[in-house]
Scaffold this active site. Structure first.
Site, PDB file in Angstrom:
ATOM      1  N   LYS A  17       0.750  -1.152   0.036  1.00  0.00           N
ATOM      2  CA  LYS A  17       0.068  -0.284  -0.049  1.00  0.00           C
ATOM      3  C   LYS A  17       1.228   1.146  -0.052  1.00  0.00           C
ATOM      4  O   LYS A  17       1.892   1.341   0.672  1.00  0.00           O
ATOM      5  CB  LYS A  17      -0.768   0.096   1.078  1.00  0.00           C
ATOM      6  CG  LYS A  17      -1.782   1.061   1.214  1.00  0.00           C
ATOM      7  CD  LYS A  17      -3.017   1.059   2.498  1.00  0.00           C
ATOM      8  CE  LYS A  17      -3.838   2.125   2.176  1.00  0.00           C
ATOM      9  NZ  LYS A  17      -4.863   2.118   3.368  1.00  0.00           N
ATOM     10  N   SER A  52      -9.237   3.333   2.006  1.00  0.00           N
ATOM     11  CA  SER A  52      -8.060   3.940   0.991  1.00  0.00           C
ATOM     12  C   SER A  52      -7.358   2.783   0.502  1.00  0.00           C
ATOM     13  O   SER A  52      -6.305   2.838  -0.191  1.00  0.00           O
ATOM     14  CB  SER A  52      -7.054   4.734   2.197  1.00  0.00           C
ATOM     15  OG  SER A  52      -6.709   4.044   3.207  1.00  0.00           O
ATOM     16  N   SER A 107     -10.591   1.668   6.005  1.00  0.00           N
ATOM     17  CA  SER A 107      -9.864   1.493   4.805  1.00  0.00           C
ATOM     18  C   SER A 107      -9.630  -0.139   4.505  1.00  0.00           C
ATOM     19  O   SER A 107      -8.950  -0.276   3.221  1.00  0.00           O
ATOM     20  CB  SER A 107      -8.752   2.401   4.830  1.00  0.00           C
ATOM     21  OG  SER A 107      -9.180   4.001   4.946  1.00  0.00           O
TER      22      SER A 107
END
Length: 480
Positions: free
Chosen positions: A80, A155, A179
Site C-alpha cells: 500500500k 483507502s 480502509s
C-alpha cells in the site's frame, strides 16, 4: 487452476514443495498485471519486470540450497502506497511526495520481506489515505474489479482491486475509517482490521496518541488473511503501544466457533443513511451465520451517535492536523493539498486541548458501551459500507438514501464504531445486487479477540461454500 487463482496458503505450499518455481509464480502474476492493471489502476510504481524476475530466481536458488525465508517466500507483493518501502517510491498519493524514495521500510513491510515476499510496486491510495475513494492527482482513480468505471473504495482500494483480479496473492492495507473494510466490500474480498496494536506501526511521529488507524491484512479467503496476519503481527519495541506476542496463533488452522451469538446493528435504528439493497444483502447472510449453531437478533446500543460522530471528527482532525500542519503552513505546499485534507487540518488547528480531552472521554464511554454489548453477544454485525461502488469520477457521494451528506466522509459513518473502540473487525463478502455490484458484512469481536473473529468468519465462509465460488461469473475486467 492457474497459479494466480490459487489461495495463498496453497500457493505457498506448492512453492515450498518445489512443485512450482518462484520465477513461474512471479511471471504469472506479472502477466496478469500487464493484462488487467491498465483497466483498473490498482498497482502503481511497478518495478522493472527483469529485476523482479531476477529476485524470483534468487528465491529459487535459496530454496534449492535449503534456505527458506518464510511463508511468503517468492510471493509477489504490492505494498500500500502509505507504507514506507526502502528504495521504492512512496508517494502517499500526494504531489508533495511524488519523487519520495524512502531509505527504510515500515515495520509491516520489514516483516513481509523477511518472510520472503518480493516487493513488485505499490497499490494506489487516495491522497494521504483520506476518503474511502481511491483517487489522486498522480495516478488517477482505481476502478472496482467488477465494474472499472466505479470506485474500488479506499483507502486500500488498489490492494482490494488487485486481490480481486488476482494480480497479487495477498495484500497489506491499513484502516482508520474503514480502509480495510470498505474496499474489501467493494471488491468481494476479505479485509481485517485487527485490534489496536496487534500490527505495530512506528513510522508515525506520534506513537502514543495517533491510535485511530492500524495496518492489517487482506486476502481472497479468511485463512489467507489469518496467515498473513501471523506475519504482520507481534510486539515491536519501536511501537510503544504494540501488543505482546509474536502472531504465531494466527498461523494454525482456524478452529470452528461454538454456537456464536450475533447482534445485528444494521443502520442503528435509522440513524445511518444507506443505499437501498445494502441492508437486505447483509441480512441475507443471517441463515448461514445461524447455521453455525447460535442465532442472529437485532441489537441496540444506548448511545448518542451524534455525539460519537462529533468525537470522531475531533480526533480525526487532531490526528490529521498533527501530521500535516507543517506542510499546510507553507502556502505553496498547501496549494497542492486536496480540499478535504485542508478541511481536516483547519479543523484540527481550531481545536483546544480540552476539545481533544472531551472527545477522548466520549470515546472511552463508547468503548464501555461496546464492551457491555459483548456480555450478551459474542459478535456484532454491521454493513461494511452504506453504499455500493459508485462512479469513480465522483469524489464522494453527496447524498445517500435521499439524505444529504454534510462532510466528505459522512457516508462511511458506519465504520467508526470499531475504530474508536479499537476492536477487531473483518469484512467478508455478503453478496451482489442485481447490477452485479458487491457488498460486505462486518463481523466485530470483543477487545483483542482477533483469533475468534477470524475463526467465525472462516466458519461463515465454509457455510456459504467459499466466497469466490459465489461471484456472478468473472469480474467485468476479465470479460472485457
Amino acid at each position: 487452476m492457474s497459479l494466480t487463482e490459487l489461495d495463498a496458503r496453497e500457493l505457498s505450499q506448492r512453492i515450498h514443495a518445489r512443485e512450482v518455481s518462484c520465477e513461474e509464480v512471479v511471471s504469472a502474476h506479472l502477466a496478469r498485471i500487464e493484462r488487467f492493471n491498465p483497466k483498473v489502476g490498482a498497482i502503481v510504481s511497478l518495478e522493472p519486470f527483469d529485476a523482479l524476475l531476477d529476485q524470483a530466481r534468487e528465491r529459487d536458488r535459496e530454496l534449492a540450497a535449503g534456505q527458506d525465508r518464510g511463508w511468503m517466500h517468492g510471493f509477489p507483493l504490492a505494498v500500500k502506497d502509505l507504507a514506507l518501502t526502502r528504495g521504492i517510491r512512496t508517494t502517499f498519493g500526494s504531489p508533495l511526495f511524488k519523487d519520495f524514495v524512502p531509505d527504510q521500510d515500515s515495520i509491516v513491510v520489514e516483516r513481509m520481506k523477511a518472510s520472503g515476499a518480493i516487493v513488485i510496486g505499490k497499490t494506489n491510495v487516495p491522497e494521504f489515505g483520506l476518503g474511502s475513494q481511491t483517487y489522486n492527482p498522480l495516478f488517477g482513480a482505481t476502478g472496482c474489479a467488477f465494474d472499472p468505471e466505479r470506485t474500488a473504495g479506499g483507502s486500500s482500494g488498489g490492494a482490494a482491486a488487485a486481490l480481486a483480479l488476482e494480480l497479487v496473492p495477498v495484500a497489506d492495507g491499513s484502516d482508520m475509517m474503514g480502509s480495510l473494510r470498505n474496499p474489501a466490500a467493494f471488491n468481494a474480498v476479505v479485509g481485517f482490521r485487527p485490534s489496536q496494536g496487534r500490527v505495530p506501526a512506528a513510522h508515525s511521529p506520534d506513537g502514543f496518541y495517533s491510535q485511530l488507524g492500524t495496518e492489517g491484512p487482506m486476502g481472497r479467503s479468511v485463512a489467507d488473511v489469518a496467515r498473513l496476519l501471523a506475519v504482520q503481527a507481534g510486539f515491536d519495541a519501536r511501537a510503544p503501544l504494540s501488543l505482546a506476542g509474536d502472531g504465531a496463533e494466527f498461523a494454525s488452522p482456524l478452529a470452528s466457533p461454538t454456537a456464536p451469538r450475533f447482534g445485528w446493528l444494521g443502520d442503528f435504528q435509522g440513524h445511518l443513511a444507506t443505499e437501498p439493497g445494502v441492508l437486505a444483502l447483509c441480512e441475507g447472510t443471517f441463515a448461514a451465520l445461524e447455521s453455525l449453531g447460535g442465532g442472529v437478533e437485532p441489537a441496540k446500543l444506548e448511545f448518542d451517535l451524534d455525539r460519537l460522530w462529533s468525537a470522531w471528527c475531533t480526533l480525526r482532525n487532531f490526528s490529521v492536523a498533527g501530521t500535516h500542519a507543517g506542510s499546510y503552513a507553507d502556502p505553496a505546499r498547501r496549494e497542492q493539498m486536496k480540499p478535504e485534507l485542508r478541511w481536516e487540518i483547519e479543523g484540527g488547528l481550531a481545536l483546544s486541548a480540552l476539545d481533544v480531552h472531551r472527545a477522548g472521554v466520549v470515546r472511552t464511554h463508547w468503548y464501555r458501551t461496546m464492551r457491555k454489548a459483548f456480555e450478551r453477544y459474542d459478535f456484532l454485525l454491521l454493513p461494511s459500507a452504506q453504499v455500493f461502488p459508485f462512479d469513480k469520477r465522483e469524489h464522494w457521494p453527496k447524498s445517500v438514501g435521499g439524505r444529504a451528506m454534510d462532510t466528505y466522509h459522512r457516508w462511511m459513518e458506519v465504520v467508526i464504531g470499531p475504530s474508536l473502540a479499537g476492536l477487531p473487525a473483518i469484512s467478508v463478502p455478503a453478496g451482489f445486487d442485481a447490477r452485479g455490484l458487491p457488498m460486505g458484512i462486518s463481523i466485530i469481536g470483543p477487545p483483542r479477540a482477533d483469533l475468534a473473529v477470524l475463526q467465525v468468519a472462516h466458519a461463515f465462509e465454509q457455510a456459504v461454500g467459499g466466497f469466490r465460488q459465489r461471484r456472478p461469473g468473472l469480474a467485468e475486467a476479465e470479460r472485457s
